[in-house]
Motif scaffolding. Structure first.
Motif, mmCIF file in Angstrom:
data_model
loop_
_atom_site.group_PDB
_atom_site.id
_atom_site.type_symbol
_atom_site.label_atom_id
_atom_site.label_comp_id
_atom_site.label_asym_id
_atom_site.label_seq_id
_atom_site.Cartn_x
_atom_site.Cartn_y
_atom_site.Cartn_z
ATOM 1 N N ILE A 195 0.917 -1.170 -0.144
ATOM 2 C CA ILE A 195 0.024 -0.006 -0.018
ATOM 3 C C ILE A 195 1.050 1.267 -0.227
ATOM 4 O O ILE A 195 0.453 2.058 -0.829
ATOM 5 C CB ILE A 195 -0.885 0.138 1.148
ATOM 6 N N PRO A 196 1.765 1.212 0.848
ATOM 7 C CA PRO A 196 2.737 2.531 0.939
ATOM 8 C C PRO A 196 3.526 2.636 -0.537
ATOM 9 O O PRO A 196 3.720 3.895 -1.143
ATOM 10 C CB PRO A 196 3.697 2.454 1.920
ATOM 11 N N THR A 197 3.980 1.676 -0.954
ATOM 12 C CA THR A 197 4.734 1.631 -2.266
ATOM 13 C C THR A 197 3.772 2.060 -3.442
ATOM 14 O O THR A 197 4.271 2.803 -4.201
ATOM 15 C CB THR A 197 5.159 0.117 -2.509
ATOM 16 N N VAL A 198 2.558 1.690 -3.378
ATOM 17 C CA VAL A 198 1.457 2.050 -4.801
ATOM 18 C C VAL A 198 1.118 3.489 -4.250
ATOM 19 O O VAL A 198 0.804 4.184 -5.268
ATOM 20 C CB VAL A 198 0.558 0.927 -4.670
ATOM 21 N N ALA A 199 0.902 3.919 -3.010
ATOM 22 C CA ALA A 199 0.733 5.093 -2.651
ATOM 23 C C ALA A 199 1.541 5.963 -3.402
ATOM 24 O O ALA A 199 1.244 7.083 -4.136
ATOM 25 C CB ALA A 199 0.286 5.298 -1.226
ATOM 26 N N GLY A 200 2.765 5.980 -3.074
ATOM 27 C CA GLY A 200 3.856 6.772 -3.532
ATOM 28 C C GLY A 200 3.768 6.749 -5.042
ATOM 29 O O GLY A 200 4.021 7.963 -5.542
ATOM 30 N N ILE A 201 3.714 5.428 -5.821
ATOM 31 C CA ILE A 201 3.548 5.619 -7.332
ATOM 32 C C ILE A 201 2.411 6.457 -7.838
ATOM 33 O O ILE A 201 2.606 7.350 -8.906
ATOM 34 C CB ILE A 201 3.465 4.082 -7.668
ATOM 35 N N PHE A 202 1.325 6.458 -7.045
ATOM 36 C CA PHE A 202 0.051 7.264 -7.595
ATOM 37 C C PHE A 202 0.401 8.767 -7.289
ATOM 38 O O PHE A 202 0.121 9.560 -8.200
ATOM 39 C CB PHE A 202 -0.884 6.601 -6.777
ATOM 40 N N CYS A 203 0.802 9.057 -6.158
ATOM 41 C CA CYS A 203 0.942 10.436 -5.824
ATOM 42 C C CYS A 203 2.295 10.925 -6.675
ATOM 43 O O CYS A 203 1.909 12.255 -7.061
ATOM 44 C CB CYS A 203 1.349 10.588 -4.264
ATOM 45 N N GLY A 204 3.229 10.281 -6.936
ATOM 46 C CA GLY A 204 4.334 10.697 -7.701
ATOM 47 C C GLY A 204 3.763 10.998 -9.263
ATOM 48 O O GLY A 204 4.251 11.724 -9.930
ATOM 49 N N ALA A 205 3.108 9.988 -9.588
ATOM 50 C CA ALA A 205 2.424 10.157 -10.977
ATOM 51 C C ALA A 205 1.730 11.307 -11.008
ATOM 52 O O ALA A 205 1.535 12.230 -11.991
ATOM 53 C CB ALA A 205 1.828 8.868 -11.480
ATOM 54 N N LEU A 206 0.845 11.600 -10.094
ATOM 55 C CA LEU A 206 -0.187 12.737 -9.881
ATOM 56 C C LEU A 206 0.677 14.016 -9.985
ATOM 57 O O LEU A 206 0.274 15.081 -10.887
ATOM 58 C CB LEU A 206 -0.910 12.702 -8.798
ATOM 59 N N ALA A 207 1.573 14.099 -9.257
ATOM 60 C CA ALA A 207 2.739 15.460 -9.288
ATOM 61 C C ALA A 207 3.160 15.539 -10.536
ATOM 62 O O ALA A 207 3.290 16.663 -11.047
ATOM 63 C CB ALA A 207 3.933 15.170 -8.050
ATOM 64 N N ALA A 208 3.637 14.310 -11.083
ATOM 65 C CA ALA A 208 4.123 14.601 -12.664
ATOM 66 C C ALA A 208 3.075 14.996 -13.632
ATOM 67 O O ALA A 208 3.332 15.911 -14.578
ATOM 68 C CB ALA A 208 4.671 13.129 -12.969
ATOM 69 N N ASN A 209 2.190 14.458 -13.713
ATOM 70 C CA ASN A 209 0.957 14.947 -14.213
ATOM 71 C C ASN A 209 0.744 16.510 -14.020
ATOM 72 O O ASN A 209 0.535 17.367 -15.093
ATOM 73 C CB ASN A 209 -0.172 13.999 -13.779
ATOM 74 N N ARG A 210 0.564 17.058 -12.863
ATOM 75 C CA ARG A 210 0.420 18.369 -12.765
ATOM 76 C C ARG A 210 1.518 19.362 -13.015
ATOM 77 O O ARG A 210 1.441 20.549 -13.421
ATOM 78 C CB ARG A 210 0.118 18.484 -11.327
ATOM 79 N N LEU A 211 2.866 18.859 -12.874
ATOM 80 C CA LEU A 211 3.933 19.466 -13.509
ATOM 81 C C LEU A 211 4.276 19.556 -14.883
ATOM 82 O O LEU A 211 4.898 20.366 -15.339
ATOM 83 C CB LEU A 211 5.236 18.872 -12.611
ATOM 84 N N ALA A 212 3.612 18.537 -15.616
ATOM 85 C CA ALA A 212 3.892 18.488 -17.129
ATOM 86 C C ALA A 212 3.532 19.782 -17.574
ATOM 87 O O ALA A 212 2.520 20.291 -17.675
ATOM 88 C CB ALA A 212 3.290 17.351 -17.617
ATOM 89 N N GLY A 213 4.754 20.212 -18.525
ATOM 90 C CA GLY A 213 4.685 21.603 -19.263
ATOM 91 C C GLY A 213 4.631 22.761 -18.568
ATOM 92 O O GLY A 213 4.585 23.976 -19.190
ATOM 93 N N ASN A 214 4.906 22.706 -17.071
ATOM 94 C CA ASN A 214 4.828 23.869 -16.280
ATOM 95 C C ASN A 214 6.274 23.759 -15.815
ATOM 96 O O ASN A 214 6.771 25.393 -15.835
ATOM 97 C CB ASN A 214 4.035 23.747 -15.138
ATOM 98 N N ILE A 215 7.220 23.096 -15.782
ATOM 99 C CA ILE A 215 8.507 23.123 -15.492
ATOM 100 C C ILE A 215 9.300 22.299 -16.571
ATOM 101 O O ILE A 215 8.719 21.329 -17.173
ATOM 102 C CB ILE A 215 8.918 22.510 -13.911
#
Length: 425
Positions: free
Chosen positions: A270-290
């Motif tokens: 669960i913590p492993t996959v929660a990190g994958i999900f949150c990291g992918a979400l952060a990458a999704n939000r940052l795409a094109g902005n930095i």
């Protein structure tokens, strides 16, 4: 959910016909990618049951995972080439059919040797969705749109490693280990039907490449002789290896070191996959902005921080919950920040043979994963500090490869003689 028509990456005749719901495509590609973690993580809690049922040793049961990973790695070299020649959709449908047959056979075996054989057949067919899915995204989308969709696929896909071991533990506790493979068979059949009805063909006939020895030899040669390919793909692969080290060692790490039962594997996953999900979400939000390079370095900051804490804690204290598993959240968060942008840079090194490039990248990642599962995890799983140190070493190698890639790019720019396929940043 909006309808998105991409007209900047396909020929006009094809682009006019391509109208695709990006969210639905992300769900479909994520479901295809889930075959891998379902094939690995779901049956990990059943290792003792398989050992007893088939009169096998613990090493022989571990080798069912190694057999799957090596066959996965070998065949993954060809999924992309086949899809470049015969179309993305056709290869995915055939692979799903083969996977379903192999999975049903796994449920019916009565010896460990036959389980090895059919696990290999699973590995041969399971990688098509992972490889071809990335190529489909890059066929239809460009730039930040492609990075956002790739990170969205990662977010949805991350559900699988979280629920797979929990589901497997629950099945083993209430039923037989064969039921795990029967459930996986049902999933594959439903996915085959869904893809047959809804999966678009993203590579028109006029853009397909010949499937002949001469063309394939020179294509693979171009990819594997590219220093930038190895540096950028290696950074993604070694980060993944640091996570997969704990996946492969989970039966020992959780049961022997943390004293958990087969139905408590969620403590790690669960913590492993929660990190994958949150990291992918952060990458999704940052795409094109930095810039991608800055996003990748932020990700490496989380990776290094997580491994330093992990090593320090296990050097000073005995393994205990939640401290022994908490670093995995921050590690996989950083890994998911690095992967989307770095993966797109790898695919764009050779725009005309993206399927082959995706295959080569997946091959590098998977062969390293097979080495981790078959050799490194068994060697390091005897103590938690050894696992933590191994993860840190993988991360440092990944960071060195990424920085080496940027240095090599600057070297090419300074010479003003870069290879055409090594100019994408």
């Amino acid at each position: 959910m909006s309808e998105i028509k991409e007209t900047n990456t396909l020929p006009a005749s094809t682009a006019a016909a391509v109208v695709i719901n990006s969210s639905a495509l992300a769900i479909m590609l994520a479901a295809l990618s889930m075959l891998g973690p379902f094939s690995i993580d779901t049956y990990l809690p059943a290792f003792p049951n398989i050992q007893a049922s088939l009169n096998a040793s613990a090493l022989e049961v571990q080798q069912t995972l190694t057999a799957y990973l090596f066959s996965f790695a070998v065949m993954i070299l060809w999924h992309g080439a086949l899809s470049d020649a015969f179309g993305r959709r056709n290869i995915i449908l055939v692979s799903l059919a083969v996977f379903a047959v192999a999975t049903l056979a796994c449920a019916a075996v009565h010896s460990i040797e036959y389980l090895w054989v059919f696990r290999m057949l699973q590995g041969i067919s399971a990688g098509a969705g992972v490889v071809i899915g990335r190529a489909i995204i890059r066929d239809l989308y460009a730039g930040s749109a492609a990075e956002r969709l790739l990170s969205l696929v990662t977010m949805i896909f991350s559900i699988a490693p979280a629920i797979a071991p929990i589901l497997g533990g629950w099945i083993v506790k209430h039923s037989d280990w064969r039921t795990i493979f029967l459930a996986l068979f049902a999933y594959a059949v439903l996915l085959l039907i869904y893809c047959y009805k809804r999966l678009p063909e993203s590579l028109p006939p006029e853009k397909r490449q010949p499937f002949n020895p001469h063309f394939l030899y020179h294509s693979y040669k171009r990819v594997f002789r590219s220093p930038l390919f190895h540096l950028k793909a290696g950074a993604v692969a070694f980060n993944f290896a640091g996570m997969f080290l704990y996946v492969a060692a989970a039966p020992v790490f959780l049961v022997e070191h943390l004293g958990l039962g087969p139905d408590q594997f969620g403590w790690q996953f669960i913590p492993t996959v929660a990190g994958i999900f949150c990291g992918a979400l952060a990458a999704n939000r940052l795409a094109g902005n930095i810039p991608i390079s800055r996003q990748v370095l932020i990700g490496f900051g989380f990776l290094i921080g997580a491994t330093v804490f992990n090593v320090t804690y296990h050097a000073l204290f005995p393994p205990a919950l939640p401290w022994s598993v908490a670093p995995l959240f921050f590690y996989t968060f950083g890994m998911s920040m690095v992967a989307p942008g770095a993966t797109l840079l790898v695919l764009d090194l050779f725009p005309n043979i993206r399927g082959i490039v995706a295959s080569c990248q997946s091959f590098v990642l998977t062969i390293l994963g097979a080495l981790v599962a078959g050799v490194i995890a068994p060697a390091l799983s005897h103590t938690p500090i050894a696992l933590a140190a191994g993860q840190m070493i993988f991360t440092l190698i990944a960071l060195s490869l990424w920085l080496g890639g940027r240095t090599y790019r600057r070297f090419l720019d300074a010479r003003q003689e870069p290879n055409a396929w090594e100019t994408v940043e």
